[in-house]
Design an enzyme around this catalytic site. Structure first.
Site, mmCIF file in Angstrom:
data_model
loop_
_atom_site.group_PDB
_atom_site.id
_atom_site.type_symbol
_atom_site.label_atom_id
_atom_site.label_comp_id
_atom_site.label_asym_id
_atom_site.label_seq_id
_atom_site.Cartn_x
_atom_site.Cartn_y
_atom_site.Cartn_z
ATOM 1 C CG HIS A 1 -1.911 1.121 1.209
ATOM 2 N ND1 HIS A 1 -2.975 1.160 0.327
ATOM 3 C CD2 HIS A 1 -2.007 2.238 1.955
ATOM 4 C CE1 HIS A 1 -3.673 2.243 0.547
ATOM 5 N NE2 HIS A 1 -3.103 2.925 1.529
ATOM 6 C CG ASP B 1 -6.171 3.446 3.453
ATOM 7 O OD1 ASP B 1 -6.689 3.052 4.512
ATOM 8 O OD2 ASP B 1 -5.219 4.253 3.432
ATOM 9 C CG HIS C 1 -6.763 6.964 0.119
ATOM 10 N ND1 HIS C 1 -6.213 6.268 -0.931
ATOM 11 C CD2 HIS C 1 -6.069 6.590 1.217
ATOM 12 C CE1 HIS C 1 -5.225 5.509 -0.477
ATOM 13 N NE2 HIS C 1 -5.119 5.679 0.823
#
Length: 1018
Positions: free
Chosen positions: A35, A150, A419
């Site tokens: 990630h 996420d 995000h």
């Protein structure tokens, strides 16, 4: 758990029926991933240096050593930077082979993993289109699965967009903790999502919700005090360690630890399997900033997985490295019947009772506004460049130069959709990075637009440097020229504001006719004046206006021409400590649509009358603030992410001053709010502009409000509260990413009720009763709620500091001392009238006319001989259709080929941009049944509609991001209890293919095309 007990019992009973029957082992799909936040705590440059580049280098090298190893790559920004600046020729050849062999899989494929709450539809599509274009051109692959693990809550718009892009399955993770627990217990984490109530089955998509462990591998080892499964440790900043020893490297897999590791992993697999219906389980292996040393990762996991598989009967589990597509293919083959989820979303999102992630809806207001302005500029510039390319294939504006600048802005706008970007949840230096990238790219695209406006001499716009003009030798009157461009494919009548330093100005259009205007002293500065000009522009048209400026004020009469000189009337400062008995001295401000009444005893709005519906609504607007707790030791806190109301909001002011500027173009009400009665400086202000109609009903329907707020006191969250006598029962409607409206019913919770009733407002929010609807339209995202009957509350600004270790250690405190100036447009109308108006009005706010002065005030230019110039040909769509995109993407893949040309797999081939392929998207604005006329299917002839751009020679209908020929796109169908196995006749009607140039667009459809133009007609 009861479900797990039943599953175990069923397996035992099954094995007892036959002597040789054995329970089928669980099949765990181990999906390696990293990630990699494009921002958040560290800048993109810092992350590339510390770990991100090493992820792709080491993964490429390690996958190439063993065919069974797999990896999924998610966000394209880091990969593209690595590909362009770090990867060697050998790496590139290896990557192409890994992609071809299915070992390396791109999921989502956008530039970033975009936020879902505060992002705008056009920008979500843009960032996916940019990433998908790169992948298809470079590798010939098209992502078909999402990995939205996420974002802080899940929007119902996202699955619609992914379905339109050709995806077969969608994956989410962050949903409310109570809901996730319930979904796990009922094995409801997987379902078929129909994100649009109008499109329904046509754009449904299978959705997988990650369980409580989310996307990170559980690191707890019951047999050791050290962590497990993160053998490469934790990334180090700013520099990687020279000796390769990172902090917190997990306990290695050895002969001594192998069996205990296997027990830990298989027990976790079994625990999670009980929450799903199939024998196949997705087991994510990775977390934030992982696999920068893939060698140590795979060298530990390889023997562990081999051991489990050799002892699968003992463990009841088999494991295999997998890509996301392999997992979803296995689930699809199960052919189970799935529950259907309608158009409900998963917002807001809470992680525990006092942690409602609703604060980020309003965090970093300035960045949210900048991102939307950049998006609007990009939309306008893309269309302008496309028209120029069709009309002038060989210049005069250099196509390579212009596309390079446009692509830089596309990159910057895409990047900030991350995000932890537009959400405002990043560290200050990362927020500065986003702002710098956006501002720099916007400045350069403004240069492109200036060149496109000025260089083509025969595009219908007279060049002020042309020989049509000569300079007059002297005179007190100065002259300035302004280009005004309408980036919408509708005819508009509106007003623009040009800031000037002269007390008098008259305005003329490019035909030499005087234009209605109004000049007045600016509220922002004593040294400037606001010049409001009425402009009438056809769709995608631009015109030049000549502004004659004078130092001599005009007091009225013929010398003022069509310009009205407006003067303000100041009201004294009024205390609001005691409001009893107010409402007796009311002052009206009127236009054709409204009568606004202001209370002279408080200087506050008192009521608004909708003249068309002949209904008066009591209405007050003022500022309130929530005082946040900054000490985590004393209770729940508010931070970048979280809003935790520490009691009710308090009135944020004690006195109000007002000035009214009556006008003939627009009347302006300036309200100044003082925190204390004796304060010299105001703390907040509202400037309300009430435009005259000028035969445009929509123009007089909008009340344009701009606010000035800040710097706030520390640990303050400021809201604008509009209180009315509408009986809305605390029910609110908010938009989902500018695509559809969501009904928000007030809910009562044991804890944190205020914060958990806040929702994101990206473009619109409204409350209504049986007769009237009050609509607010926004130029950036905010948080919004209806906490009392008739109230609409918008959080406009936040300034917070906490001692929470997480916030302090990562510098994630929101000590935002900026002054913010957001804009809202307010409308009051009958429910039916508002339904017809607000969608188009919202787009007129987002895509306001581009106003570009092209010279400084100078001595008057006089025309030698007037020349006849044909106006720029218009492009006009019906009122219920929006031109979502008209651009030259530049990607040079074969639109008819299923994969990239074979030679491109083995060489570092970089194709020249394709300047002849134009991407067109058209969106139907209305839901089915929303309006008897406007919510109907619309048929248009693309050749006719776009004749103002050029002659359309060929049309190809494409998927949303352009990489699929729609005729060849066959998305997976999933069995549900609510639908037959075959596509319904209604869905067939809603998805007709483009026949020749005639296209029918049904409610809420977004249809995407590649166009090829011939030269424009003379």
């Amino acid at each position: 758990m009861a479900r797990f007990a039943l599953l175990t019992l069923a397996l035992c009973c099954s094995s007892s029926r036959g002597a040789t029957a054995e329970p089928e082992p669980l099949q765990a799909f181990v999906v390696p991933h990293s990630h990699m936040d494009v921002g958040w705590v560290y800048t993109v440059q810092e992350s590339m240096h510390a770990y991100a580049a090493n992820v792709y280098t080491s993964v490429t090298e390690e996958l190439s050593k063993a065919k069974h190893r797999k990896f999924i790559a998610v966000e394209q920004e880091f990969f593209r930077l690595w590909w362009d600046t770090v990867a060697t020729d050998k790496h590139k050849k290896q990557v192409r082979q890994l992609v071809k062999d299915g070992q390396l899989e791109f999921v989502i494929g956008g530039q970033v993993m975009h936020d879902e709450a505060v992002t705008y539809l056009e920008d979500e599509i843009l960032q996916m289109t940019e990433g998908h274009g790169f992948l298809y051109e470079t590798f010939g692959v098209r992502p078909q699965f999402s990995w939205h693990v996420d974002p802080f809550g899940a929007s119902a718009t996202t699955p619609v967009l992914f379905a339109l892009a050709g995806f077969n399955a969608h994956l989410i993770s962050r949903v409310d903790y109570n809901l996730k627990d319930n979904m796990q217990n009922k094995q409801g984490l997987q379902f078929v999502w129909r994100g649009s109530s109008t499109l329904g089955q046509q754009q449904e998509i299978f959705t997988h919700t990650m369980d409580q462990f989310s996307y990170c591998t559980p690191s707890h080892l019951p047999f050791s005090l050290r962590s497990g499964f993160y053998w490469n440790g934790v990334a180090m900043f700013p520099d990687p360690p020279k000796d390769g020893r990172y902090p917190n490297m997990s306990l290695p897999v050895t002969k001594e630890t192998l069996h205990a590791y296997a027990q830990t992993m298989t027990q976790n697999i079994k625990e999670r399997a009980a929450w799903f219906r199939t024998k196949q389980l997705l087991w994510p292996w990775g977390c934030d900033k992982q696999f920068y040393n893939s060698s140590v990762q795979f060298n530990n996991m390889d023997p562990l997985m081999d051991y489990i598989n050799k002892n699968s009967k003992q463990f009841g589990v088999t494991v295999q490295y997998a890509t996301l597509s392999e997992y979803f293919e296995a689930v699809h083959r199960s052919n189970l019947t799935w529950d259907v989820r309608g158009s409900q979303d998963f917002l807001p999102y809470s992680t525990e009772p006092h942690q409602a992630w609703t604060g980020f809806y309003a965090s970093r207001n300035v960045l949210k506004g900048l991102a939307r302005r950049a998006s609007a500029q990009l939309h306008a510039a893309d269309i302008l460049f496309t028209r120029h390319r069709v009309s002038f294939p060989n210049g005069p504006v250099a196509k390579d130069w212009a596309l390079f600048k446009l692509r830089a802005l596309r990159w910057a706008v895409s990047e900030v959709q991350h995000h932890d970007g537009i959400t405002g949840t990043e560290s200050p230096k990362v927020a500065d990075m986003y702002a710098q990238h956006l501002s720099q790219a916007m400045m350069e695209v403004e240069e492109v637009m200036a060149a496109l406006f000025l260089l083509p001499h025969d595009l219908g716009l007279t060049n002020v440097l042309d020989t049509d003009y000569y300079r007059k030798g002297s005179g007190q009157v100065l002259e300035q020229h302004v280009i005004v461009y309408n980036p919408l494919a509708w005819n508009i009548t509106t007003f623009i504001n040009v800031t000037v330093t002269f007390p008098m100005a008259t305005v003329f259009n490019d035909d030499g006719r005087p234009v209605p205007a109004q000049i007045q002293k600016s509220a922002e500065s004593n040294a400037t004046y606001d010049l409001f000009v009425i402009v009438e522009l056809s769709g995608l048209q631009y015109r030049k206006y000549r502004v004659k400026l004078s130092e001599k004020p005009c007091s009225g009469g013929p010398r003022c021409g069509s310009t009205y000189v407006a003067k303000g009337v100041a009201m004294g400062r009024r205390s609001v400590r005691n409001r009893r008995g107010t409402g007796k001295r009311l002052l009206p401000v009127l236009n054709e649509c409204y009568k606004l009444m202001f209370d002279q005893d408080t200087n506050l709005l008192h009521s608004v009358t909708d003249n068309l519906a002949k209904r008066r609504v009591r209405m007050t607007q003022d500022f309130w603030e929530y005082k946040a707790n900054g000490d985590a030791n004393l209770g729940p806190i508010s931070d970048n992410y979280i809003f935790s109301a520490n009691g009710s909001a308090a009135q944020a002011y004690k006195a109000v001053q007002m000035e009214i500027v009556p006008g003939k173009v627009v009347s302006e009400i300036r309200q100044y709010f003082y925190r204390e009665e004796e304060d010299e400086e105001y703390s907040f202000s509202i400037t309300t502009r009430v435009p005259e109609g000028f035969e445009s009903r929509s123009l007089c329907h909008r009340l344009e409000q701009t606010y000035s707020l800040g710097p706030l006191q520390v640990n303050t969250e400021l809201v604008l509260r509009t209180s009315t006598d509408l009986d809305n029962n605390r029910t609110l409607f908010t938009d989902a990413n500018g695509y559809q409206m969501m009904k928000r019913t007030y809910k009562t919770f044991t804890n944190n009720t205020v914060a958990r009733n806040y929702y994101p407002m990206v473009r619109a929010a409204y409350i209504q009763d049986e007769l009237s609807r009050l609509v607010l339209l926004s130029d950036r995202a905010h948080g919004v709620s209806s906490l009392a009957n008739g109230e609409l509350e918008v959080m406009l600004h936040r300034r917070l500091w906490t001692n929470l270790p997480w916030d302090v250690n990562y510098n994630l405190t929101l000590d935002d001392s900026s002054v913010v100036r957001p804009t809202l447009w307010m409308m009051l109308a009958s429910v039916d009238a508002a339904s017809r108006l607000y969608q188009k009005e919202a787009l007129e706010l987002q895509h306001r006319p581009v106003v570009m002065p092209i010279d400084q005030p100078q001595k008057t230019w006089l025309r030698k001989e007037p020349k006849a110039h044909a106006p720029v040909p218009p492009v006009v769509l019906p009122d219920n259709l929006h031109l979502l995109s008209l651009s030259v993407p530049g990607w040079n893949y074969d639109s008819q080929s299923p994969r990239a040309p074979p030679g491109r797999l083995d060489s570092d081939f970089r194709s020249e941009p394709n300047y002849d392929r134009v991407l067109l998207r058209i969106m139907h604005l209305f839901e089915e049944g929303e309006d008897p006329e406007l919510a109907q299917p619309v048929s248009i002839d693309l050749k006719e509609v776009l004749s103002g751009v050029g002659e359309v020679r060929a049309v190809e209908e494409r998927s949303l991001t352009g990489t699929w020929d729609l005729s060849s796109l066959q998305r997976w169908r999933w069995r549900t209890a609510q639908s037959p196995d075959t596509v319904s006749e209604q869905d067939r009607r809603r998805s007709p293919r483009a026949e020749s140039f005639n296209v029918t667009i049904f409610p809420k459809q977004i249809r995407t095309f590649f166009l090829h133009f011939g030269p424009a007609a003379p």
